[in-house]
Write a protein that holds these residues in place. Structure first.
Motif, mmCIF file in Angstrom:
data_model
loop_
_atom_site.group_PDB
_atom_site.id
_atom_site.type_symbol
_atom_site.label_atom_id
_atom_site.label_comp_id
_atom_site.label_asym_id
_atom_site.label_seq_id
_atom_site.Cartn_x
_atom_site.Cartn_y
_atom_site.Cartn_z
ATOM 1 N N THR A 18 -19.787 -26.658 37.349
ATOM 2 C CA THR A 18 -19.819 -27.759 38.319
ATOM 3 C C THR A 18 -18.503 -28.530 38.375
ATOM 4 O O THR A 18 -18.464 -29.651 38.881
ATOM 5 N N HIS A 19 -17.429 -27.951 37.862
ATOM 6 C CA HIS A 19 -16.152 -28.670 37.883
ATOM 7 C C HIS A 19 -15.651 -28.801 39.316
ATOM 8 O O HIS A 19 -16.129 -28.120 40.231
ATOM 9 N N THR A 20 -14.676 -29.683 39.511
ATOM 10 C CA THR A 20 -14.150 -29.946 40.846
ATOM 11 C C THR A 20 -13.060 -28.944 41.196
ATOM 12 O O THR A 20 -12.066 -28.801 40.467
ATOM 13 N N ALA A 21 -13.244 -28.235 42.292
ATOM 14 C CA ALA A 21 -12.318 -27.196 42.728
ATOM 15 C C ALA A 21 -11.898 -27.460 44.168
ATOM 16 O O ALA A 21 -12.606 -28.141 44.918
ATOM 17 N N TYR A 22 -10.759 -26.891 44.550
ATOM 18 C CA TYR A 22 -10.306 -27.046 45.941
ATOM 19 C C TYR A 22 -10.696 -25.804 46.730
ATOM 20 O O TYR A 22 -10.495 -24.670 46.289
ATOM 21 N N PHE A 23 -11.248 -26.033 47.933
ATOM 22 C CA PHE A 23 -11.749 -24.925 48.756
ATOM 23 C C PHE A 23 -11.305 -25.135 50.194
ATOM 24 O O PHE A 23 -11.503 -26.208 50.764
ATOM 25 N N CYS A 24 -10.688 -24.108 50.764
ATOM 26 C CA CYS A 24 -10.263 -24.137 52.163
ATOM 27 C C CYS A 24 -10.868 -22.944 52.880
ATOM 28 O O CYS A 24 -10.593 -21.794 52.525
ATOM 29 N N TRP A 33 -11.946 -30.933 48.192
ATOM 30 C CA TRP A 33 -12.365 -30.771 46.809
ATOM 31 C C TRP A 33 -13.881 -30.808 46.781
ATOM 32 O O TRP A 33 -14.504 -31.666 47.407
ATOM 33 N N ARG A 34 -14.475 -29.863 46.081
ATOM 34 C CA ARG A 34 -15.937 -29.817 45.992
ATOM 35 C C ARG A 34 -16.341 -29.163 44.672
ATOM 36 O O ARG A 34 -15.513 -28.595 43.968
ATOM 37 N N SER A 35 -17.624 -29.218 44.366
ATOM 38 C CA SER A 35 -18.126 -28.603 43.148
ATOM 39 C C SER A 35 -17.911 -27.088 43.201
ATOM 40 O O SER A 35 -18.146 -26.449 44.243
ATOM 41 N N PHE A 36 -17.493 -26.508 42.084
ATOM 42 C CA PHE A 36 -17.210 -25.072 42.027
ATOM 43 C C PHE A 36 -18.399 -24.232 42.469
ATOM 44 O O PHE A 36 -18.231 -23.198 43.118
ATOM 45 N N ASP A 37 -19.618 -24.672 42.145
ATOM 46 C CA ASP A 37 -20.788 -23.878 42.515
ATOM 47 C C ASP A 37 -21.107 -23.939 44.002
ATOM 48 O O ASP A 37 -22.057 -23.295 44.463
ATOM 49 N N LEU A 103 -8.383 -34.079 38.094
ATOM 50 C CA LEU A 103 -9.777 -34.265 38.479
ATOM 51 C C LEU A 103 -10.738 -33.730 37.418
ATOM 52 O O LEU A 103 -11.887 -34.173 37.342
ATOM 53 N N ASN A 104 -10.269 -32.786 36.622
ATOM 54 C CA ASN A 104 -11.101 -32.202 35.560
ATOM 55 C C ASN A 104 -10.550 -32.542 34.179
ATOM 56 O O ASN A 104 -10.696 -31.772 33.228
ATOM 57 N N ALA A 105 -9.944 -33.731 34.084
ATOM 58 C CA ALA A 105 -9.228 -34.119 32.866
ATOM 59 C C ALA A 105 -10.118 -34.102 31.631
ATOM 60 O O ALA A 105 -9.691 -33.685 30.549
ATOM 61 N N GLU A 106 -11.366 -34.535 31.769
ATOM 62 C CA GLU A 106 -12.251 -34.574 30.599
ATOM 63 C C GLU A 106 -12.488 -33.174 30.055
ATOM 64 O O GLU A 106 -12.462 -32.951 28.837
ATOM 65 N N LEU A 107 -12.706 -32.221 30.932
ATOM 66 C CA LEU A 107 -12.919 -30.839 30.518
ATOM 67 C C LEU A 107 -11.639 -30.250 29.916
ATOM 68 O O LEU A 107 -11.670 -29.603 28.860
#
Length: 308
Positions: A18-24, A33-37, A103-107
């Motif tokens: 569920t990490h934040t990914a960029y999708f075009c 930017w949206r959830s990877f899933d 955006l995924n700094a914690e991970l």
């Protein structure tokens, strides 16, 4: 390569999903930017219909992306070879790589991660679909292979001829690698399958470029006949620094059998070695050149300018 790069817990596995990914996706009017899933491909996209997808795999060391410039140069060359136009620019991707880490700094603080960039050919009506996202690295397997090696199996699978398929292009269409690994795992579940060239020489596997150490020299397959690996390129540079001569020559199966060391190089695992390449062969131990290259990779990865 650091204390933070170890086994993922269940919470972290969920974080990757569920990490934040960029999708075009121009076909769907998406650029965000949206959830990877929530990333997928239209069925009409050539990335799905014909597997026309350029891909680049990177990874972090200490939370910083390693050798980003070299990876993005290779991606640009792949896009050129596949004639994929109107995809993301190198400058745009540099910014997205940095933003993805933030955006995924914690991970990213918990564990070193892989990062994948892929770009399809789109469709007759729409520009390319593409994404920038993270992926998990099996750090336990990485550590084991660096210390104890990985079996390789020289398979019967032959690389597509360069006249049909530019080997310098890193793509998602990996049927030949899949078949080679399938054959290899019939021999050893942990093995990676080495592909042959039309002349019977050994080229590469799905996860690694290959080199051998013979009579104090590093020998690699001709660069134009294999994927131009970023890590194997570093090994060649470091060999020169250490006074080890490096030459290009087709590697026949007997050359691997007689080699003092068989080195493997790839983004996720870095530098490791073949522990076996023939059934019945006594396990090979990590050699001096492998140790040296692993130490040089560690030093290089710890430099502040190794990232974006």
């Amino acid at each position: 390569m650091s204390d933070r790069s170890h086994t993922l817990g269940e919470a972290n596995i969920e974080s990757f999903a569920t990490h934040t990914a960029y999708f075009c996706c121009p076909a769907w009017g998406v650029r965000e930017w949206r959830s990877f899933d929530q990333i997928s491909l239209p069925i009409s996209d050539l990335g799905f219909r014909q597997g026309v997808t350029a891909v680049e795999r990177l990874r972090t060391y200490g939370g910083m992306v390693f050798c980003a410039e070299q990876h993005l140069l290779r991606l640009r060359e792949t896009l050129r070879l596949l004639k994929i136009e109107n995809g993301p620019s190198t400058g745009q991707l540099e910014g997205l790589i940095e933003e993805c880490l933030k955006l995924n700094a914690e991970l990213v603080r918990q564990v070193d991660v892989g990062m994948t960039i892929w770009v399809t050919a789109g469709s007759s009506k729409f520009d390319p679909t593409w994404a920038v996202h993270l992926n998990a690295i099996d750090h336990e397997a990485v550590a084991n292979r660096q210390m104890h090696g990985q079996p390789i199996v020289i398979t019967s699978v032959v690389q597509p001829p360069m006249e049909s398929w530019p080997r310098q292009a890193k793509v998602r269409n990996r049927l030949h690698y899949y078949l080679a690994d399938l054959e290899a795992k019939q021999v050893d579940p942990d093995a990676t399958g080495m592909l042959l060239d039309l002349d019977g020489s050994v080229t590469e596997s799905s996860v690694a470029n290959v080199a051998i150490v013979r009579e104090g020299r590093l020998v690699v397959p001709p660069e134009k006949k294999v994927l131009k690996g970023v890590t194997i390129g570093l090994l060649r540079q470091w060999a020169n620094v250490q006074g080890i001569s490096c030459l290009e020559s087709p590697l026949m199966p007997d050359d691997l059998h007689a080699a003092d060391e068989i080195l493997l190089a790839g983004t996720d695992t870095g530098v490791w070695f073949a522990s076996k390449c023939w059934q019945g062969e006594s396990p090979r131990q990590r050699g001096a050149v492998c140790r040296m290259m692993q130490q040089m990779l560690l030093r290089s990865a710890n430099r502040p300018n190794s990232g974006v």
